[in-house]
Design an enzyme around this catalytic site. Sequence first.
Site, PDB file in Angstrom:
ATOM      1  N   HIS A 132      42.819  52.140  72.807  1.00 43.39           N
ATOM      2  CA  HIS A 132      42.975  51.365  71.581  1.00 43.39           C
ATOM      3  C   HIS A 132      42.122  52.041  70.504  1.00 43.39           C
ATOM      4  O   HIS A 132      41.099  52.664  70.821  1.00 43.39           O
ATOM      5  CB  HIS A 132      42.467  49.948  71.856  1.00 43.39           C
ATOM      6  N   ASP A 209      36.129  49.680  78.176  1.00 43.95           N
ATOM      7  CA  ASP A 209      36.701  48.723  77.241  1.00 43.95           C
ATOM      8  C   ASP A 209      37.510  47.740  78.082  1.00 43.95           C
ATOM      9  O   ASP A 209      38.615  48.056  78.527  1.00 43.95           O
ATOM     10  CB  ASP A 209      37.580  49.482  76.232  1.00 43.95           C
ATOM     11  N   GLN A 212      41.295  43.965  77.750  1.00 42.57           N
ATOM     12  CA  GLN A 212      42.533  43.495  78.394  1.00 42.57           C
ATOM     13  C   GLN A 212      42.346  43.260  79.890  1.00 42.57           C
ATOM     14  O   GLN A 212      43.309  42.913  80.587  1.00 42.57           O
ATOM     15  CB  GLN A 212      43.667  44.506  78.178  1.00 42.57           C
ATOM     16  N   LYS A 235      40.658  36.935  73.388  1.00 42.92           N
ATOM     17  CA  LYS A 235      41.739  37.322  74.300  1.00 42.92           C
ATOM     18  C   LYS A 235      41.624  36.591  75.632  1.00 42.92           C
ATOM     19  O   LYS A 235      42.399  36.811  76.546  1.00 42.92           O
ATOM     20  CB  LYS A 235      41.708  38.835  74.542  1.00 42.92           C
ATOM     21  N   CYS A 373      47.800  49.245  67.702  1.00 43.40           N
ATOM     22  CA  CYS A 373      46.493  49.919  67.490  1.00 43.40           C
ATOM     23  C   CYS A 373      46.259  50.982  68.550  1.00 43.40           C
ATOM     24  O   CYS A 373      45.118  51.174  69.009  1.00 43.40           O
ATOM     25  CB  CYS A 373      45.335  48.919  67.463  1.00 43.40           C
TER      26      CYS A 373
END
Length: 415
Positions: A132, A209, A212, A235, A373
């Site tokens: 991302h 990261d 998600q 999220k 993104c």
Amino acid sequence: MSARPAPHTSAIDVAAIRADFPILDQQINGKPLVFLDNAASSQRPRQVIDTISRYYEHDHANVHRGVHTLSQRATDAYEGAREIVRQFINAKDTKEIVFVRGTTEAVNLVAQSFVRPKAGPGDEILISGLEHHANIVPWQLVCEQTGAKLKVIPITPQGEVDFAAFEKLIGPRTRILALAHVSNALGTIVPVEKFIAVARQHGVPVLLDGAQAVPHGKVDVRALDCDFYCFSGHKMLGPTGIGVLYGRQKLLEAMPPWQGGGDMILSVSFEKTTYNQLPWKFEAGTPNISGTIGLGAAIRYLQSVGMERIAAYEHELLTYATQRLLEIPGLRIVGTAAHKAAVVSFVMDGIHPHDIGTILDTEGVAIRTGHHCAMPVMDFFKVPATARASMAFYNTHAEIDRLVAALEHTRQVLG
Ligand code: 7TS
């Protein structure tokens, strides 16, 4: 999160869960809403909304500064949420949990405070082709500031990070390996454990990261043995504007503060300022108190459903959605990794993804279209954009059927 969730754990009471999410119960363009844009931001259960309202109705004051009752209540709730986060990701100590605005800010903090001071010309920052923009641009800024070079591990046509290429790219000048745990654009679950093991052999610190990953399966930062882990509240059923940076205590201790101001100091004079202990050293100014407390409530909710069950149920949804979408003539799924989270990116012959999204909205179906993104991912697959359905544990098989019917309709109108 693991790649293969246990299938027997998938029994969850979706109807009862949906009743907790007031926003889901509405009509869009005369049709019941089907919300399949969870990778962009999830929805919030009443328990989170109520926790925030209760806080504002009864307990709000600024934290860490008052002897009065409200300030103590607010501080207890704020620091209580830190302990909830610590447990949730199995960090060793609450000193390792820094509240930030979101994943984006967490990556920027590590880029500026950890990597920038020790990077120089000839050094390298290693990321993958799946990232991302939040895990690309902060590193490009550090490269501009220091003369270090950004190296990118290529991805395969399935949308997996090329491990053999990674082994060749990591080296003595690598200052950090920064990887997505799960790709937002394709859904690929990156087998980060393998990458971390190699990084350890080279003495290279690792940032993950997890924006998600955290909402969709169990994450254990100690089992992963990563140095930094970043995620966003919005999220994972929590508020916007709150997120978490997990950092290994020893590394955080050695890092200079990123922002200066109130709360991050022990004493200030014009001659010399001394900084606060962890984690407050990295939390300058009045923090997002209600957001943090809301995040704690969101985690409690996720835990009440069970992360293993969530992973298993979402895996069922992914399998069903993949199979049903492939029945649509002219539809091609972009990103076919062996292990995926419940994200399906796709394109349709002769129809621009934005038009797919627009027609779907007239049918009450919300998906995201665009580059997500992750423009380098789009470039790799030579598409300007994709349509993306991203699922959460409150979605149902019947909603997948609605998506498929709406796509059939789109094909008839525009195909
Ligand atoms: N990393 C990943 C993997 C993401 O999916 C996102 C947001 C971010 C970082 C940035 O998170 P933020 O909370 O700081 O904005 N992803 C998306 C998306 O897929 N659609 O909208 C936002």
